[in-house]
Design an enzyme around this catalytic site. Structure first.
Site, short mmCIF file in Angstrom:
data_model
loop_
_atom_site.label_atom_id
_atom_site.label_comp_id
_atom_site.label_asym_id
_atom_site.label_seq_id
_atom_site.Cartn_x
_atom_site.Cartn_y
_atom_site.Cartn_z
N ARG A 1 0.83 -1.20 0.00
CA ARG A 1 0.00 0.00 0.00
C ARG A 1 0.87 1.25 0.00
O ARG A 1 1.93 1.27 0.62
CB ARG A 1 -0.92 0.01 1.22
N ASP B 1 -14.69 -4.34 2.46
CA ASP B 1 -14.39 -5.26 3.54
C ASP B 1 -14.54 -4.62 4.92
O ASP B 1 -14.23 -5.24 5.94
CB ASP B 1 -13.00 -5.90 3.38
N ARG B 2 -15.03 -3.37 4.97
CA ARG B 2 -15.34 -2.71 6.25
C ARG B 2 -16.81 -2.29 6.24
O ARG B 2 -17.30 -1.74 5.25
CB ARG B 2 -14.48 -1.46 6.46
N ASP C 1 -13.48 -0.73 -0.78
CA ASP C 1 -13.42 -2.04 -1.44
C ASP C 1 -14.35 -3.08 -0.82
O ASP C 1 -14.35 -4.23 -1.22
CB ASP C 1 -11.98 -2.57 -1.48
N ASP D 1 -16.65 0.60 3.00
CA ASP D 1 -15.46 1.33 2.60
C ASP D 1 -15.21 1.15 1.11
O ASP D 1 -16.03 0.57 0.39
CB ASP D 1 -14.25 0.91 3.44
N LYS E 1 -3.70 -6.47 -2.39
CA LYS E 1 -3.95 -7.53 -1.41
C LYS E 1 -3.77 -8.87 -2.11
O LYS E 1 -4.31 -9.08 -3.20
CB LYS E 1 -5.36 -7.42 -0.83
N SER F 1 -8.46 0.53 -0.57
CA SER F 1 -9.33 0.36 0.59
C SER F 1 -9.94 1.71 1.01
O SER F 1 -10.61 2.35 0.22
CB SER F 1 -8.55 -0.29 1.73
N HIS F 2 -9.70 2.13 2.25
CA HIS F 2 -10.29 3.36 2.78
C HIS F 2 -9.32 4.53 2.71
O HIS F 2 -9.61 5.60 3.24
CB HIS F 2 -10.71 3.14 4.23
N HIS G 1 -14.04 -4.70 10.19
CA HIS G 1 -13.76 -5.97 9.52
C HIS G 1 -14.41 -7.11 10.32
O HIS G 1 -14.24 -7.18 11.55
CB HIS G 1 -12.25 -6.24 9.47
#
Length: 457
Positions: A15, A244-245, A242, A240, A112, A102-103, A326
């Site tokens: 990242r 996953d949150r 992508d 979020d 990932k 992601s966020h 998560h």
């Protein structure tokens, strides 16, 4: 020898800012991942990318690296992380790569990686970096690219596993995707589950023009709260960038913190069977107390999706969750916010009043997650604090992820973020006096760094 920025290889994934995370860099990551996959006897890898403007170019370059390594690429195109995970587990022997920031802000991106069901993190990521730098990655024939559309199969699988209780009136829900990639899937999923869906910002836009796609920041949920109230909806769900949150707003507009969501999920799971629950070090002490009341066992684990999924497999826990939103259920195996949202809808459809449930939880005073920007290594700083700081009224100190200082009436947390250059702090206490006492001990411990003003957070 090939030089790649070591700073991009974080604890859980790759990242960083896109001036470093370039298509050329992504190509070499593809070559390294392809070589590692072939070495493990894996020949198929699923690949997806989120809605950021830089993501398609990164995915194209990474795919070229995989193909040159002899890997057969299943290309999902624009995708969210839950869909990529599903494709990897069901079509590629647990191997998949997701291009996503992601966020993080729009000028960030990330990668990932999962191979053979294992999240590639920590030392394994460093091994990938070293393999790139040594420039010994083989090129071989056999690599191909084939488009793969998994949306309907994913929706059917969630429907089969999580049938909602049929009510005379469908649940009315509001979903806010923050212009992230879940917007291409979530509305269809929840409509297929029988809900009346009101959409907020479900058009995928990598500039995130309406608000940042991080549902753990209360300001990002203001419009969701207002819409839930105005539409008399049963629930509001936010995701979020992508998927996953998960963030949740109740029918009365209450935001449910991630650790409280974990408690809701835990009581529902433990009502079906006795088992083990995992929570991260940022989560409330109330999680362990709550799980014990329902006959379960629990343990604190380091923050991070890779730690969560690995420990879920090792302990065969029913559920793992984090303050950040998560959640991974043993029956699904990966952190999937769309699936977690459906699990919560299952409770609401069965008649659970989330606002009433929240009144049953222990009442504590707590700070939000506080962050201090750093110019030095956060992990080195925490090590220095651990060596020299004193916490006079503490009972014990856990070092599984930073410093979690336990008190008879609360806890304090000092840890380095593994994704951004910040020091993360959190305080929870039974009384305001205890809150102030713990805060002062943390103020002394991190000096001369300024302690964030909790009242302003």
């Amino acid at each position: 020898m090939i030089s790649v920025p070591a700073s991009l290889f974080k604890a859980y994934d790759i990242r960083g800012k896109i001036d470093l995370l370039t298509p050329d860099f992504a190509y070499w990551v593809g070559r390294a991942c392809g070589a590692e996959a072939i070495q493990r006897g894996l020949t198929i890898v699923a690949l997806g990318f989120d809605g950021r403007l830089s993501s398609p170019g990164l995915a194209t370059a990474l795919s070229r690296g995989l193909v040159e390594s002899g890997v057969q690429v299943l290309d999902l195109g624009l995708s969210c992380t839950p869909l990529l995970y599903y494709a990897a587990l069901n079509k590629a022997a647990g191997s998949g790569i997701m291009i996503t920031g992601s966020h993080n802000p729009p000028d960030y991106n990330g990668i990932k990686i999962m191979l053979g069901g294992e999240t590639i993190a920590a030392e394994a990521l460093q091994d990938l970096r070293q393999s790139i730098e040594l420039a010994t990655l083989p090129v071989q024939d056999g690599g191909t690219v084939a488009a793969l559309d998994m949306a309907q199969e994913y929706i059917a699988a969630v429907k089969q596993q999580l049938p909602l209780v049929q009510l005379s009136i469908p649940l009315k829900i509001v979903i806010d995707c923050g212009n992230g990639s879940p917007g291409a899937l979530a509305p269809d999923l929840y409509r297929e589950l029988g809900c009346e869906v009101i959409e907020l910002y479900c058009e995928v836009d990598g500039l995130f023009p309406n608000h940042h796609p991080d549902p753990q920041v209360a300001e990002n949920l203001r419009e969701l709260q207002a819409t839930v109230l105005a539409q008399h909806a049963d629930l509001g769900l936010a995701f979020d960038g992508d998927g996953d949150r998960l963030g949740v707003v109740t029918r009365t507009g209450q935001i449910i913190p991630g650790d409280r969501l974990l408690m809701l999920f835990a009581s529902a799971e433990l009502a079906q069977q006795t088992g083990h629950i995992l929570y991260d070090v940022k989560s409330s002490r109330a999680v362990a107390q709550w799980v014990s009341q329902f006959g379960g066992t629990s343990e604190a684990i380091p923050t991070g999706h890779s730690h969560m999924k690995r420990r879920l497999r090792e302990t065969k826990a029913l559920l793992a969750g984090e303050l950040s939103g998560h959640f991974a259920f043993v029956a699904w195996g990966v952190d999937d916010a769309l699936y977690a949202g459906a699990k919560l809808l299952q409770q609401v459809a069965a008649g659970v009043d989330l606002d009433v449930e929240l009144t049953r939880f222990p009442v504590n005073y707590s700070s939000p997650e506080l962050q201090i920007p750093l110019t030095e290594s956060g992990h080195d700083l925490v090590a220095q604090i651990a060596e020299h700081a004193q916490f006079p009224s503490s009972q014990q100190i856990s070092t599984i992820d930073g410093l979690r200082i336990e008190y008879v009436d609360g806890f304090g947390l000092i840890r380095a973020s593994n994704t951004t250059p910040v020091l993360t702090l959190r305080i929870e206490a039974e009384t305001l006096a205890a809150m102030q006492r713990i805060r002062q001990e943390l103020v002394t411990a991190i000096a001369p760094l300024p302690f964030p003003n909790i009242d302003e957070k």
